[in-house]
Design a protein around this motif. Structure first.
Motif, PDB file in Angstrom:
ATOM      1  N   GLY A  61       0.826  -1.200   0.000  1.00 20.12           N
ATOM      2  CA  GLY A  61       0.000   0.000   0.000  1.00 20.12           C
ATOM      3  C   GLY A  61       0.863   1.254   0.000  1.00 20.12           C
ATOM      4  N   THR A  62       0.401   2.296  -0.662  1.00 20.82           N
ATOM      5  CA  THR A  62       1.194   3.523  -0.762  1.00 20.82           C
ATOM      6  C   THR A  62       0.347   4.749  -0.458  1.00 20.82           C
ATOM      7  OG1 THR A  62       0.726   3.921  -3.114  1.00 20.82           O
ATOM      8  CG2 THR A  62       2.575   2.459  -2.587  1.00 20.82           C
ATOM      9  N   ALA A  63       1.035   5.809  -0.044  1.00 29.02           N
ATOM     10  CA  ALA A  63       0.359   7.080   0.198  1.00 29.02           C
ATOM     11  C   ALA A  63      -0.221   7.644  -1.089  1.00 29.02           C
ATOM     12  CB  ALA A  63       1.338   8.076   0.821  1.00 29.02           C
ATOM     13  N   ASP A  64       0.400   7.307  -2.225  1.00 31.07           N
ATOM     14  CA  ASP A  64      -0.093   7.810  -3.509  1.00 31.07           C
ATOM     15  C   ASP A  64      -1.482   7.272  -3.827  1.00 31.07           C
ATOM     16  OD1 ASP A  64       2.091   9.384  -4.009  1.00 31.07           O
ATOM     17  OD2 ASP A  64       3.131   7.903  -5.238  1.00 31.07           O
ATOM     18  N   GLN A  65      -1.781   6.040  -3.381  1.00 32.89           N
ATOM     19  CA  GLN A  65      -3.120   5.490  -3.589  1.00 32.89           C
ATOM     20  C   GLN A  65      -4.166   6.372  -2.914  1.00 32.89           C
ATOM     21  OE1 GLN A  65      -1.836   1.383  -2.238  1.00 32.89           O
ATOM     22  NE2 GLN A  65      -3.456   0.823  -3.638  1.00 32.89           N
ATOM     23  N   VAL A  66      -3.885   6.732  -1.671  1.00 39.43           N
ATOM     24  CA  VAL A  66      -4.817   7.577  -0.918  1.00 39.43           C
ATOM     25  C   VAL A  66      -4.885   8.965  -1.543  1.00 39.43           C
ATOM     26  CG1 VAL A  66      -5.374   8.537   1.337  1.00 39.43           C
ATOM     27  CG2 VAL A  66      -4.284   6.287   1.175  1.00 39.43           C
ATOM     28  N   LYS A  67      -3.737   9.527  -1.858  1.00 36.29           N
ATOM     29  CA  LYS A  67      -3.680  10.870  -2.430  1.00 36.29           C
ATOM     30  C   LYS A  67      -4.449  10.950  -3.739  1.00 36.29           C
ATOM     31  CE  LYS A  67      -0.341  14.419  -3.868  1.00 36.29           C
ATOM     32  NZ  LYS A  67       1.108  14.735  -4.020  1.00 36.29           N
ATOM     33  N   SER A  68      -4.308   9.916  -4.579  1.00 39.09           N
ATOM     34  CA  SER A  68      -4.988   9.897  -5.867  1.00 39.09           C
ATOM     35  C   SER A  68      -6.500   9.855  -5.692  1.00 39.09           C
ATOM     36  CB  SER A  68      -4.521   8.688  -6.684  1.00 39.09           C
ATOM     37  OG  SER A  68      -5.232   8.586  -7.896  1.00 39.09           O
ATOM     38  N   CYS A  69      -6.966   9.042  -4.756  1.00 42.42           N
ATOM     39  CA  CYS A  69      -8.408   8.929  -4.525  1.00 42.42           C
ATOM     40  C   CYS A  69      -8.961  10.221  -3.919  1.00 42.42           C
ATOM     41  CB  CYS A  69      -8.691   7.741  -3.611  1.00 42.42           C
ATOM     42  SG  CYS A  69     -10.429   7.240  -3.586  1.00 42.42           S
ATOM     43  N   ILE A  70      -8.227  10.811  -2.985  1.00 44.00           N
ATOM     44  CA  ILE A  70      -8.636  12.088  -2.400  1.00 44.00           C
ATOM     45  C   ILE A  70      -8.736  13.156  -3.486  1.00 44.00           C
ATOM     46  CG2 ILE A  70      -7.860  14.005  -0.942  1.00 44.00           C
ATOM     47  CD1 ILE A  70      -9.008  11.849   0.744  1.00 44.00           C
ATOM     48  N   LYS A  71      -7.775  13.166  -4.394  1.00 48.81           N
ATOM     49  CA  LYS A  71      -7.778  14.154  -5.472  1.00 48.81           C
ATOM     50  C   LYS A  71      -9.034  14.016  -6.330  1.00 48.81           C
ATOM     51  CE  LYS A  71      -5.243  15.779  -9.540  1.00 48.81           C
ATOM     52  NZ  LYS A  71      -6.441  15.692 -10.413  1.00 48.81           N
ATOM     53  N   ARG A  72      -9.415  12.765  -6.641  1.00 47.17           N
ATOM     54  CA  ARG A  72     -10.600  12.561  -7.471  1.00 47.17           C
ATOM     55  C   ARG A  72     -11.865  13.041  -6.754  1.00 47.17           C
ATOM     56  NH1 ARG A  72      -8.109   7.506  -8.475  1.00 47.17           N
ATOM     57  NH2 ARG A  72      -9.730   6.396  -7.301  1.00 47.17           N
ATOM     58  N   ILE A  73     -11.928  12.803  -5.442  1.00 48.56           N
ATOM     59  CA  ILE A  73     -13.089  13.274  -4.680  1.00 48.56           C
ATOM     60  C   ILE A  73     -13.104  14.800  -4.645  1.00 48.56           C
ATOM     61  CG2 ILE A  73     -14.220  13.294  -2.428  1.00 48.56           C
ATOM     62  CD1 ILE A  73     -13.024  10.529  -1.922  1.00 48.56           C
ATOM     63  N   ARG A  74     -11.944  15.398  -4.393  1.00 48.83           N
ATOM     64  CA  ARG A  74     -11.865  16.865  -4.366  1.00 48.83           C
ATOM     65  C   ARG A  74     -12.263  17.470  -5.704  1.00 48.83           C
ATOM     66  NH1 ARG A  74      -6.085  17.704  -1.232  1.00 48.83           N
ATOM     67  NH2 ARG A  74      -6.923  18.051   0.875  1.00 48.83           N
ATOM     68  N   ASP A  75     -11.839  16.826  -6.787  1.00 46.66           N
ATOM     69  CA  ASP A  75     -12.192  17.336  -8.113  1.00 46.66           C
ATOM     70  C   ASP A  75     -13.707  17.424  -8.286  1.00 46.66           C
ATOM     71  OD1 ASP A  75      -9.567  17.600  -8.835  1.00 46.66           O
ATOM     72  OD2 ASP A  75      -9.472  15.753 -10.004  1.00 46.66           O
ATOM     73  N   LYS A  76     -14.430  16.574  -7.558  1.00 47.50           N
ATOM     74  CA  LYS A  76     -15.881  16.514  -7.715  1.00 47.50           C
ATOM     75  C   LYS A  76     -16.634  17.396  -6.719  1.00 47.50           C
ATOM     76  CE  LYS A  76     -15.708  11.792  -9.545  1.00 47.50           C
ATOM     77  NZ  LYS A  76     -16.114  10.378  -9.376  1.00 47.50           N
ATOM     78  N   ILE A  77     -16.058  17.626  -5.525  1.00 53.72           N
ATOM     79  CA  ILE A  77     -16.838  18.311  -4.489  1.00 53.72           C
ATOM     80  C   ILE A  77     -16.303  19.678  -4.090  1.00 53.72           C
ATOM     81  CG2 ILE A  77     -17.506  16.057  -3.544  1.00 53.72           C
ATOM     82  CD1 ILE A  77     -15.749  16.687  -1.103  1.00 53.72           C
ATOM     83  N   GLU A  78     -15.051  19.975  -4.420  1.00 60.30           N
ATOM     84  CA  GLU A  78     -14.469  21.233  -3.963  1.00 60.30           C
ATOM     85  C   GLU A  78     -14.749  22.375  -4.940  1.00 60.30           C
ATOM     86  OE1 GLU A  78     -13.245  21.832  -1.172  1.00 60.30           O
ATOM     87  OE2 GLU A  78     -12.497  19.948  -0.334  1.00 60.30           O
ATOM     88  N   PRO A  79     -15.279  23.500  -4.457  1.00 64.33           N
ATOM     89  CA  PRO A  79     -15.460  24.670  -5.330  1.00 64.33           C
ATOM     90  C   PRO A  79     -14.130  25.202  -5.846  1.00 64.33           C
ATOM     91  CG  PRO A  79     -16.723  24.892  -3.288  1.00 64.33           C
ATOM     92  CD  PRO A  79     -15.797  23.733  -3.102  1.00 64.33           C
ATOM     93  N   ASP A  80     -13.103  25.133  -5.002  1.00 62.89           N
ATOM     94  CA  ASP A  80     -11.767  25.596  -5.364  1.00 62.89           C
ATOM     95  C   ASP A  80     -10.789  24.469  -5.058  1.00 62.89           C
ATOM     96  OD1 ASP A  80      -9.337  26.783  -5.790  1.00 62.89           O
ATOM     97  OD2 ASP A  80      -9.684  28.506  -4.473  1.00 62.89           O
ATOM     98  N   ARG A  81     -10.327  23.781  -6.091  1.00 61.96           N
ATOM     99  CA  ARG A  81      -9.462  22.619  -5.884  1.00 61.96           C
ATOM    100  C   ARG A  81      -8.101  23.008  -5.320  1.00 61.96           C
ATOM    101  NH1 ARG A  81     -10.670  19.989 -11.854  1.00 61.96           N
ATOM    102  NH2 ARG A  81     -12.943  19.987 -11.683  1.00 61.96           N
ATOM    103  N   VAL A  82      -7.666  24.233  -5.604  1.00 59.46           N
ATOM    104  CA  VAL A  82      -6.365  24.690  -5.109  1.00 59.46           C
ATOM    105  C   VAL A  82      -6.424  24.967  -3.611  1.00 59.46           C
ATOM    106  CG1 VAL A  82      -4.570  26.448  -5.331  1.00 59.46           C
ATOM    107  CG2 VAL A  82      -5.792  25.649  -7.365  1.00 59.46           C
TER     108      VAL A  82
END
Length: 261
Positions: free
Chosen positions: A213-234
Protein backbone atom coordinates in the motif's frame (compact mmCIF):
# COMPACT_ATOMS: atom_id res chain seq x y z
CA UNK A 1 -21.06 26.50 -34.34
CA UNK A 2 -23.07 29.26 -32.68
CA UNK A 3 -26.59 29.80 -31.46
CA UNK A 4 -27.77 33.24 -30.38
CA UNK A 5 -24.22 34.52 -30.60
CA UNK A 6 -22.92 31.87 -28.17
CA UNK A 7 -20.64 28.96 -28.91
CA UNK A 8 -22.56 25.67 -28.82
CA UNK A 9 -20.69 22.95 -26.96
CA UNK A 10 -20.17 19.63 -28.74
CA UNK A 11 -19.28 16.36 -27.06
CA UNK A 12 -16.61 14.45 -28.92
CA UNK A 13 -17.27 10.71 -29.09
CA UNK A 14 -14.65 8.08 -29.94
CA UNK A 15 -15.59 4.52 -30.95
CA UNK A 16 -13.25 1.75 -29.88
CA UNK A 17 -13.36 -1.86 -31.12
CA UNK A 18 -17.05 -1.82 -32.02
CA UNK A 19 -18.45 -4.37 -34.44
CA UNK A 20 -19.73 -3.22 -37.82
CA UNK A 21 -23.44 -3.23 -36.97
CA UNK A 22 -23.41 -1.12 -33.84
CA UNK A 23 -20.68 1.16 -35.21
CA UNK A 24 -22.74 2.01 -38.30
CA UNK A 25 -25.94 2.48 -36.30
CA UNK A 26 -24.27 4.71 -33.72
CA UNK A 27 -22.56 6.84 -36.37
CA UNK A 28 -25.97 7.51 -37.94
CA UNK A 29 -27.36 8.49 -34.54
CA UNK A 30 -24.40 10.76 -33.76
CA UNK A 31 -24.72 12.52 -37.11
CA UNK A 32 -28.42 13.11 -36.45
CA UNK A 33 -28.03 14.36 -32.87
CA UNK A 34 -27.11 17.96 -32.11
CA UNK A 35 -24.32 18.54 -29.65
CA UNK A 36 -22.33 15.41 -30.54
CA UNK A 37 -19.60 14.77 -33.07
CA UNK A 38 -17.77 11.61 -34.04
CA UNK A 39 -14.12 12.26 -33.22
CA UNK A 40 -12.87 8.99 -34.64
CA UNK A 41 -12.74 5.23 -34.31
CA UNK A 42 -10.13 2.50 -33.94
CA UNK A 43 -10.03 -1.28 -34.12
CA UNK A 44 -6.35 -1.63 -33.25
CA UNK A 45 -5.33 1.14 -30.84
CA UNK A 46 -1.55 1.50 -30.81
CA UNK A 47 0.83 4.13 -29.50
CA UNK A 48 0.24 6.41 -32.49
CA UNK A 49 -3.53 6.37 -31.93
CA UNK A 50 -3.07 6.92 -28.19
CA UNK A 51 -0.77 9.87 -28.80
CA UNK A 52 -3.36 11.40 -31.12
CA UNK A 53 -6.05 10.95 -28.48
CA UNK A 54 -3.79 12.43 -25.81
CA UNK A 55 -3.35 15.54 -27.94
CA UNK A 56 -7.11 15.94 -28.32
CA UNK A 57 -8.96 13.77 -25.76
CA UNK A 58 -12.58 12.82 -26.46
CA UNK A 59 -15.33 13.43 -23.93
CA UNK A 60 -16.82 9.95 -24.32
CA UNK A 61 -15.44 6.60 -25.48
CA UNK A 62 -17.82 3.82 -26.53
CA UNK A 63 -16.04 0.48 -26.38
CA UNK A 64 -16.78 -3.22 -26.86
CA UNK A 65 -15.13 -4.93 -23.88
CA UNK A 66 -15.67 -8.38 -25.32
CA UNK A 67 -12.76 -7.66 -27.65
CA UNK A 68 -9.56 -9.16 -26.14
CA UNK A 69 -7.56 -5.98 -26.81
CA UNK A 70 -9.57 -4.17 -24.15
CA UNK A 71 -8.05 -6.45 -21.49
CA UNK A 72 -4.81 -4.47 -21.67
CA UNK A 73 -4.83 -2.33 -18.51
CA UNK A 74 -1.96 -0.25 -19.92
CA UNK A 75 -4.39 1.02 -22.54
CA UNK A 76 -6.82 2.19 -19.87
CA UNK A 77 -4.24 3.66 -17.52
CA UNK A 78 -3.02 5.71 -20.49
CA UNK A 79 -6.52 6.87 -21.42
CA UNK A 80 -7.36 7.72 -17.80
CA UNK A 81 -4.26 9.91 -17.55
CA UNK A 82 -5.27 12.23 -20.38
CA UNK A 83 -5.57 15.87 -19.28
CA UNK A 84 -7.51 17.98 -18.70
CA UNK A 85 -10.90 16.28 -18.59
CA UNK A 86 -12.20 13.00 -17.25
CA UNK A 87 -13.12 10.68 -20.11
CA UNK A 88 -16.50 9.01 -19.72
CA UNK A 89 -16.69 5.39 -20.84
CA UNK A 90 -19.73 3.61 -22.26
CA UNK A 91 -19.05 -0.13 -22.08
CA UNK A 92 -20.59 -2.95 -24.10
CA UNK A 93 -20.32 -6.61 -23.14
CA UNK A 94 -22.31 -9.83 -23.35
CA UNK A 95 -21.65 -10.40 -19.65
CA UNK A 96 -20.59 -14.00 -20.25
CA UNK A 97 -16.98 -13.54 -19.13
CA UNK A 98 -16.20 -12.92 -15.46
CA UNK A 99 -12.72 -11.63 -16.34
CA UNK A 100 -14.26 -9.07 -18.69
CA UNK A 101 -16.59 -7.85 -15.95
CA UNK A 102 -13.60 -7.60 -13.60
CA UNK A 103 -11.77 -5.46 -16.15
CA UNK A 104 -14.83 -3.22 -16.47
CA UNK A 105 -14.95 -2.91 -12.67
CA UNK A 106 -11.26 -2.07 -12.50
CA UNK A 107 -11.47 0.64 -15.13
CA UNK A 108 -14.64 2.32 -13.91
CA UNK A 109 -17.31 3.05 -16.51
CA UNK A 110 -20.28 5.40 -16.64
CA UNK A 111 -22.61 3.19 -18.68
CA UNK A 112 -22.84 -0.57 -19.21
CA UNK A 113 -24.96 -2.32 -21.85
CA UNK A 114 -25.19 -5.62 -23.75
CA UNK A 115 -23.46 -5.84 -27.11
CA UNK A 116 -26.81 -6.42 -28.86
CA UNK A 117 -28.05 -2.94 -27.88
CA UNK A 118 -29.60 -0.88 -30.67
CA UNK A 119 -27.93 2.22 -32.00
CA UNK A 120 -30.79 4.45 -30.84
CA UNK A 121 -30.69 3.08 -27.29
CA UNK A 122 -26.91 3.43 -27.21
CA UNK A 123 -27.21 7.04 -28.34
CA UNK A 124 -29.58 7.70 -25.43
CA UNK A 125 -26.95 6.28 -23.09
CA UNK A 126 -24.23 8.47 -24.61
CA UNK A 127 -26.49 11.47 -24.08
CA UNK A 128 -27.08 10.54 -20.43
CA UNK A 129 -23.36 10.15 -19.83
CA UNK A 130 -22.73 13.58 -21.34
CA UNK A 131 -24.91 14.96 -18.53
CA UNK A 132 -22.83 13.01 -15.96
CA UNK A 133 -25.55 10.44 -15.37
CA UNK A 134 -24.79 6.75 -14.98
CA UNK A 135 -26.73 4.30 -17.15
CA UNK A 136 -26.47 0.57 -16.50
CA UNK A 137 -28.39 -2.32 -17.98
CA UNK A 138 -30.22 -3.97 -15.09
CA UNK A 139 -29.12 -7.51 -15.90
CA UNK A 140 -25.45 -6.63 -16.34
CA UNK A 141 -25.51 -4.53 -13.20
CA UNK A 142 -26.71 -7.56 -11.23
CA UNK A 143 -23.82 -9.61 -12.62
CA UNK A 144 -21.30 -6.92 -11.72
CA UNK A 145 -22.59 -6.69 -8.14
CA UNK A 146 -21.71 -10.36 -7.60
CA UNK A 147 -18.02 -9.68 -8.23
CA UNK A 148 -15.97 -8.52 -5.20
CA UNK A 149 -14.64 -4.98 -5.41
CA UNK A 150 -11.08 -6.20 -4.88
CA UNK A 151 -10.61 -9.15 -7.21
CA UNK A 152 -7.40 -11.10 -6.74
CA UNK A 153 -5.52 -9.59 -9.68
CA UNK A 154 -6.74 -6.08 -8.82
CA UNK A 155 -6.06 -6.20 -5.06
CA UNK A 156 -4.33 -3.13 -3.75
CA UNK A 157 -5.20 -0.97 -6.76
CA UNK A 158 -7.27 2.19 -6.54
CA UNK A 159 -9.18 1.64 -9.76
CA UNK A 160 -12.88 2.33 -9.54
CA UNK A 161 -15.83 0.12 -10.48
CA UNK A 162 -19.19 0.85 -12.08
CA UNK A 163 -21.29 0.44 -8.91
CA UNK A 164 -21.44 4.16 -8.25
CA UNK A 165 -22.94 5.89 -5.24
CA UNK A 166 -24.09 9.46 -5.38
CA UNK A 167 -24.00 12.26 -2.87
CA UNK A 168 -25.92 15.50 -2.92
CA UNK A 169 -23.91 18.66 -2.36
CA UNK A 170 -25.89 21.89 -2.25
CA UNK A 171 -28.59 20.37 -4.45
CA UNK A 172 -26.15 18.97 -7.02
CA UNK A 173 -25.87 15.21 -7.47
CA UNK A 174 -22.25 14.07 -7.53
CA UNK A 175 -21.30 10.56 -8.59
CA UNK A 176 -18.60 8.71 -6.67
CA UNK A 177 -17.07 5.38 -7.54
CA UNK A 178 -17.32 2.62 -4.89
CA UNK A 179 -13.75 3.26 -3.76
CA UNK A 180 -14.28 7.03 -3.60
CA UNK A 181 -17.55 6.47 -1.74
CA UNK A 182 -15.90 4.08 0.71
CA UNK A 183 -13.12 6.57 1.45
CA UNK A 184 -15.54 9.49 1.74
CA UNK A 185 -17.80 7.49 4.06
CA UNK A 186 -14.89 6.59 6.34
CA UNK A 187 -13.89 10.25 6.59
CA UNK A 188 -17.53 11.12 7.20
CA UNK A 189 -17.69 8.66 10.10
CA UNK A 190 -14.73 10.50 11.65
CA UNK A 191 -15.75 14.04 10.73
CA UNK A 192 -13.44 16.75 12.11
CA UNK A 193 -10.82 14.13 12.98
CA UNK A 194 -7.44 13.79 11.33
CA UNK A 195 -7.09 10.29 9.83
CA UNK A 196 -3.62 9.03 8.99
CA UNK A 197 -2.69 7.54 5.63
CA UNK A 198 -1.87 4.24 7.35
CA UNK A 199 -5.34 4.08 8.89
CA UNK A 200 -7.02 4.84 5.57
CA UNK A 201 -4.99 2.15 3.80
CA UNK A 202 -6.06 -0.37 6.42
CA UNK A 203 -9.73 0.69 6.59
CA UNK A 204 -10.44 1.35 2.91
CA UNK A 205 -7.89 -0.65 0.93
CA UNK A 206 -7.52 -3.51 3.46
CA UNK A 207 -3.75 -3.32 3.09
CA UNK A 208 -0.74 -1.51 4.55
CA UNK A 209 2.64 -0.23 3.42
CA UNK A 210 4.28 -3.56 4.23
CA UNK A 211 1.90 -5.25 1.77
CA UNK A 212 2.44 -2.72 -1.00
CA UNK A 213 0.00 0.00 0.00
CA UNK A 214 1.19 3.52 -0.76
CA UNK A 215 0.36 7.08 0.20
CA UNK A 216 -0.09 7.81 -3.51
CA UNK A 217 -3.12 5.49 -3.59
CA UNK A 218 -4.82 7.58 -0.92
CA UNK A 219 -3.68 10.87 -2.43
CA UNK A 220 -4.99 9.90 -5.87
CA UNK A 221 -8.41 8.93 -4.52
CA UNK A 222 -8.64 12.09 -2.40
CA UNK A 223 -7.78 14.15 -5.47
CA UNK A 224 -10.60 12.56 -7.47
CA UNK A 225 -13.09 13.27 -4.68
CA UNK A 226 -11.87 16.86 -4.37
CA UNK A 227 -12.19 17.34 -8.11
CA UNK A 228 -15.88 16.51 -7.72
CA UNK A 229 -16.84 18.31 -4.49
CA UNK A 230 -14.47 21.23 -3.96
CA UNK A 231 -15.46 24.67 -5.33
CA UNK A 232 -11.77 25.60 -5.36
CA UNK A 233 -9.46 22.62 -5.88
CA UNK A 234 -6.37 24.69 -5.11
CA UNK A 235 -7.76 25.77 -1.73
CA UNK A 236 -10.00 22.90 -0.58
CA UNK A 237 -12.42 23.62 2.25
CA UNK A 238 -14.19 20.27 2.57
CA UNK A 239 -11.33 17.75 2.76
CA UNK A 240 -8.16 19.09 4.38
CA UNK A 241 -4.73 17.46 4.26
CA UNK A 242 -1.63 17.49 6.43
CA UNK A 243 1.70 15.81 5.70
CA UNK A 244 2.00 14.72 9.31
CA UNK A 245 -1.65 14.10 10.28
CA UNK A 246 -3.27 12.80 7.09
CA UNK A 247 -6.75 13.91 5.97
CA UNK A 248 -9.80 15.45 7.64
CA UNK A 249 -13.39 15.97 6.49
CA UNK A 250 -14.69 19.23 7.92
CA UNK A 251 -18.12 19.43 9.52
CA UNK A 252 -19.31 21.87 6.83
CA UNK A 253 -19.26 18.92 4.44
CA UNK A 254 -21.04 16.65 6.90
CA UNK A 255 -23.84 19.18 7.31
CA UNK A 256 -24.29 19.97 3.65
CA UNK A 257 -23.82 16.55 2.07
CA UNK A 258 -26.63 14.04 2.30
CA UNK A 259 -25.70 10.50 1.33
CA UNK A 260 -27.99 8.82 -1.17
CA UNK A 261 -28.03 5.15 -2.16
Amino acid sequence: MTRGGKMQHCFKVFLLLLDDRIRKELILELNATKGFILQGMANDPGEIELQALAADPPHIIVVNFDHPKTHNLHLWSTLKSFPPREISIVALTSGESKSTLEIIMAIGVHALHPTMISGSRLMKSVSKVSHRQVDFDRGLNQLVKKIPLCSSHLHGSDLSSPNHNSINLNGQEIILSPLESKLFHYLELHVNEWISVDELLEAVWKTDKCKGGTADQVKSCIKRIRDKIEPDRVNPRHILSSKSAGYKLQDITARKIRREY
